[in-house]
Design a protein around this motif. Structure first.
Motif, PDB file in Angstrom:
ATOM      1  N   HIS A  54     -36.841 -47.691  44.727  1.00  0.00           N
ATOM      2  CA  HIS A  54     -36.481 -49.020  45.238  1.00  0.00           C
ATOM      3  C   HIS A  54     -36.577 -48.960  46.755  1.00  0.00           C
ATOM      4  CE1 HIS A  54     -34.615 -52.921  45.691  1.00  0.00           C
ATOM      5  NE2 HIS A  54     -33.845 -52.391  46.623  1.00  0.00           N
ATOM      6  N   VAL A  55     -37.383 -49.836  47.325  1.00  0.00           N
ATOM      7  CA  VAL A  55     -37.642 -49.833  48.763  1.00  0.00           C
ATOM      8  C   VAL A  55     -36.935 -51.021  49.400  1.00  0.00           C
ATOM      9  CG1 VAL A  55     -39.407 -49.837  50.555  1.00  0.00           C
ATOM     10  CG2 VAL A  55     -39.906 -48.786  48.331  1.00  0.00           C
ATOM     11  N   ARG A  56     -36.166 -50.735  50.433  1.00  0.00           N
ATOM     12  CA  ARG A  56     -35.560 -51.797  51.251  1.00  0.00           C
ATOM     13  C   ARG A  56     -36.178 -51.698  52.637  1.00  0.00           C
ATOM     14  NH1 ARG A  56     -30.725 -51.958  54.353  1.00  0.00           N
ATOM     15  NH2 ARG A  56     -30.094 -49.940  53.491  1.00  0.00           N
ATOM     16  N   ASP A  57     -36.924 -52.731  53.014  1.00  0.00           N
ATOM     17  CA  ASP A  57     -37.653 -52.724  54.278  1.00  0.00           C
ATOM     18  C   ASP A  57     -37.024 -53.756  55.209  1.00  0.00           C
ATOM     19  OD1 ASP A  57     -39.459 -52.750  56.378  1.00  0.00           O
ATOM     20  OD2 ASP A  57     -41.225 -52.608  55.091  1.00  0.00           O
ATOM     21  N   ASP A  58     -36.268 -53.282  56.186  1.00  0.00           N
ATOM     22  CA  ASP A  58     -35.580 -54.184  57.114  1.00  0.00           C
ATOM     23  C   ASP A  58     -36.546 -54.935  58.015  1.00  0.00           C
ATOM     24  OD1 ASP A  58     -33.206 -53.320  56.052  1.00  0.00           O
ATOM     25  OD2 ASP A  58     -32.693 -51.989  57.728  1.00  0.00           O
ATOM     26  N   ARG A  59     -37.771 -54.417  58.168  1.00  0.00           N
ATOM     27  CA  ARG A  59     -38.735 -55.066  59.049  1.00  0.00           C
ATOM     28  C   ARG A  59     -39.138 -56.433  58.511  1.00  0.00           C
ATOM     29  NH1 ARG A  59     -43.307 -50.667  59.052  1.00  0.00           N
ATOM     30  NH2 ARG A  59     -42.906 -51.072  56.817  1.00  0.00           N
ATOM     31  N   THR A  60     -39.182 -56.553  57.200  1.00  0.00           N
ATOM     32  CA  THR A  60     -39.592 -57.813  56.571  1.00  0.00           C
ATOM     33  C   THR A  60     -38.454 -58.462  55.797  1.00  0.00           C
ATOM     34  OG1 THR A  60     -40.374 -56.615  54.600  1.00  0.00           O
ATOM     35  CG2 THR A  60     -41.970 -57.030  56.360  1.00  0.00           C
ATOM     36  N   GLY A  61     -37.310 -57.776  55.724  1.00  0.00           N
ATOM     37  CA  GLY A  61     -36.200 -58.300  54.949  1.00  0.00           C
ATOM     38  C   GLY A  61     -36.464 -58.301  53.457  1.00  0.00           C
ATOM     39  N   SER A  62     -37.336 -57.420  53.005  1.00  0.00           N
ATOM     40  CA  SER A  62     -37.728 -57.417  51.598  1.00  0.00           C
ATOM     41  C   SER A  62     -37.162 -56.202  50.879  1.00  0.00           C
ATOM     42  CB  SER A  62     -39.254 -57.421  51.465  1.00  0.00           C
ATOM     43  OG  SER A  62     -39.817 -56.254  52.057  1.00  0.00           O
ATOM     44  N   GLY A  63     -37.076 -56.322  49.558  1.00  0.00           N
ATOM     45  CA  GLY A  63     -36.689 -55.225  48.692  1.00  0.00           C
ATOM     46  C   GLY A  63     -37.505 -55.299  47.418  1.00  0.00           C
ATOM     47  N   PHE A  64     -38.002 -54.166  46.951  1.00  0.00           N
ATOM     48  CA  PHE A  64     -38.851 -54.184  45.765  1.00  0.00           C
ATOM     49  C   PHE A  64     -38.839 -52.812  45.104  1.00  0.00           C
ATOM     50  CE2 PHE A  64     -41.279 -53.359  49.589  1.00  0.00           C
ATOM     51  CZ  PHE A  64     -41.993 -52.221  49.293  1.00  0.00           C
ATOM     52  N   ASP A  65     -39.259 -52.792  43.834  1.00  0.00           N
ATOM     53  CA  ASP A  65     -39.338 -51.562  43.058  1.00  0.00           C
ATOM     54  C   ASP A  65     -40.798 -51.237  42.769  1.00  0.00           C
ATOM     55  OD1 ASP A  65     -36.484 -51.200  42.681  1.00  0.00           O
ATOM     56  OD2 ASP A  65     -36.582 -52.911  41.326  1.00  0.00           O
ATOM     57  N   ILE A  66     -41.160 -49.971  42.884  1.00  0.00           N
ATOM     58  CA  ILE A  66     -42.492 -49.524  42.506  1.00  0.00           C
ATOM     59  C   ILE A  66     -42.377 -48.193  41.779  1.00  0.00           C
ATOM     60  CG2 ILE A  66     -43.738 -50.682  44.375  1.00  0.00           C
ATOM     61  CD1 ILE A  66     -43.849 -48.003  45.832  1.00  0.00           C
ATOM     62  N   GLU A  67     -43.448 -47.835  41.098  1.00  0.00           N
ATOM     63  CA  GLU A  67     -43.544 -46.554  40.413  1.00  0.00           C
ATOM     64  C   GLU A  67     -44.810 -45.866  40.910  1.00  0.00           C
ATOM     65  OE1 GLU A  67     -42.183 -45.575  36.031  1.00  0.00           O
ATOM     66  OE2 GLU A  67     -44.181 -46.468  36.016  1.00  0.00           O
ATOM     67  N   VAL A  68     -44.673 -44.628  41.356  1.00  0.00           N
ATOM     68  CA  VAL A  68     -45.806 -43.849  41.861  1.00  0.00           C
ATOM     69  C   VAL A  68     -46.202 -42.844  40.786  1.00  0.00           C
ATOM     70  CG1 VAL A  68     -46.662 -42.360  43.701  1.00  0.00           C
ATOM     71  CG2 VAL A  68     -44.959 -44.124  44.218  1.00  0.00           C
ATOM     72  N   LEU A  69     -47.473 -42.853  40.415  1.00  0.00           N
ATOM     73  CA  LEU A  69     -47.970 -42.001  39.344  1.00  0.00           C
ATOM     74  C   LEU A  69     -48.471 -40.667  39.885  1.00  0.00           C
ATOM     75  CD1 LEU A  69     -49.950 -44.626  37.227  1.00  0.00           C
ATOM     76  CD2 LEU A  69     -47.505 -44.137  37.278  1.00  0.00           C
ATOM     77  N   PRO A  70     -48.600 -39.652  39.020  1.00  0.00           N
ATOM     78  CA  PRO A  70     -49.107 -38.356  39.478  1.00  0.00           C
ATOM     79  C   PRO A  70     -50.489 -38.413  40.103  1.00  0.00           C
ATOM     80  CG  PRO A  70     -48.034 -38.108  37.351  1.00  0.00           C
ATOM     81  CD  PRO A  70     -48.106 -39.590  37.630  1.00  0.00           C
ATOM     82  N   ASP A  71     -51.293 -39.451  39.762  1.00  0.00           N
ATOM     83  CA  ASP A  71     -52.628 -39.556  40.374  1.00  0.00           C
ATOM     84  C   ASP A  71     -52.608 -40.283  41.712  1.00  0.00           C
ATOM     85  OD1 ASP A  71     -52.385 -42.254  39.781  1.00  0.00           O
ATOM     86  OD2 ASP A  71     -53.782 -42.214  38.104  1.00  0.00           O
ATOM     87  N   GLY A  72     -51.419 -40.701  42.160  1.00  0.00           N
ATOM     88  CA  GLY A  72     -51.301 -41.335  43.466  1.00  0.00           C
ATOM     89  C   GLY A  72     -51.345 -42.843  43.455  1.00  0.00           C
TER      90      GLY A  72
END
Length: 235
Positions: A54-72
């Motif tokens: 879960h990423v909270r980015d204060d620069r844009t005021g955004s928050g979101f979830d991502i999944e990073v796979l073994p292949d990048g």
């Protein structure tokens, strides 16, 4: 790692990055989100399973979830995939590769590049001898090595690697596939970090690759950015 418990990443207003409250090194001029993806790819490659964050980015005021796979690559959390036959090596081979990847990952995460890079290079050589230079598992190990180069700041190696990976994935998978497109974008991004003299030398290879490996709505912009930098560099 249990992917049901995501990492918590925070990017501050001034570009400082932390992962589970642990500060991460962000080289000068590098976007912290790129560093985050490189670190999580190393985690995923080392464990062999996707990593959620879960990423909270204060620069844009955004928050979101991502999944990073073994292949990048990345995807929304919870997306299901079916492994191909090529992704299922025999158990003893898998155990050995997992142990070696895990050791290289730990060294890379600690920025112990004197340990991580030779380990990754040896792993790639053994994979190429066992399965072939362009086998998917060999290419994924090469992506891991390219990520190490980015974290180390060796953008010349990373640019050459991602350029080769983009073309090789493209030859194997064909047009419109995500893996070559991701590699192409990574090659362009690392090229932009090169010093001017090195950028001029490697630009023809990157531009030639972008003629083949195209990404809808992105390739034209990427090529324009490269051409603009070349014009500024040579004038």
């Amino acid at each position: 790692m249990n992917t049901s418990t995501p990492y918590q990443a925070h990017i501050s207003h001034n570009g400082q990055l932390s992962l589970d409250a642990e500060p991460q090194v962000v080289p000068d001029g590098i976007d912290p989100s790129q560093v985050l993806l490189q670190v999580l790819h190393i985690q995923a490659a080392g464990s062999g399973i996707p990593v959620q964050v879960h990423v909270r980015d204060d620069r844009t005021g955004s928050g979101f979830d991502i999944e990073v796979l073994p292949d990048g690559t990345t995807r929304p959390p919870g997306t299901q995939t079916t492994p191909t036959a090529d992704e299922a090596p025999t158990a003893p081979i898998m155990d050995e590769l997992a142990q070696r990847l895990s050791a290289a990952y730990e060294a890379g995460r600690a920025h112990d590049f004197e340990t991580a890079i030779p380990a990754a290079d040896a792993l790639i050589q053994d994979l190429a001898a066992e399965f072939g230079e362009t086998a998917p598992r060999t290419l994924k190990a090469a992506q891991f090595r390219a990520d190490l180069a980015v974290l180390e700041g060796d953008y010349a190696y990373a640019t050459a690697s991602w350029t080769w990976l983009a073309l090789t994935w493209y030859d194997g998978l064909g047009p419109g596939m995500r893996l070559p497109q991701v590699a192409a974008c990574n090659a362009a991004w690392t090229w932009m970090q090169l010093p001017p003299d090195e950028a001029v030398i490697s630009a023809p290879d990157v531009l030639s690759m972008l003629n083949e490996v195209t990404t809808p709505d992105r390739t034209q912009t990427i090529r324009a950015q490269i051409q603009e930098r070349l014009l500024q560099t040579t004038t």
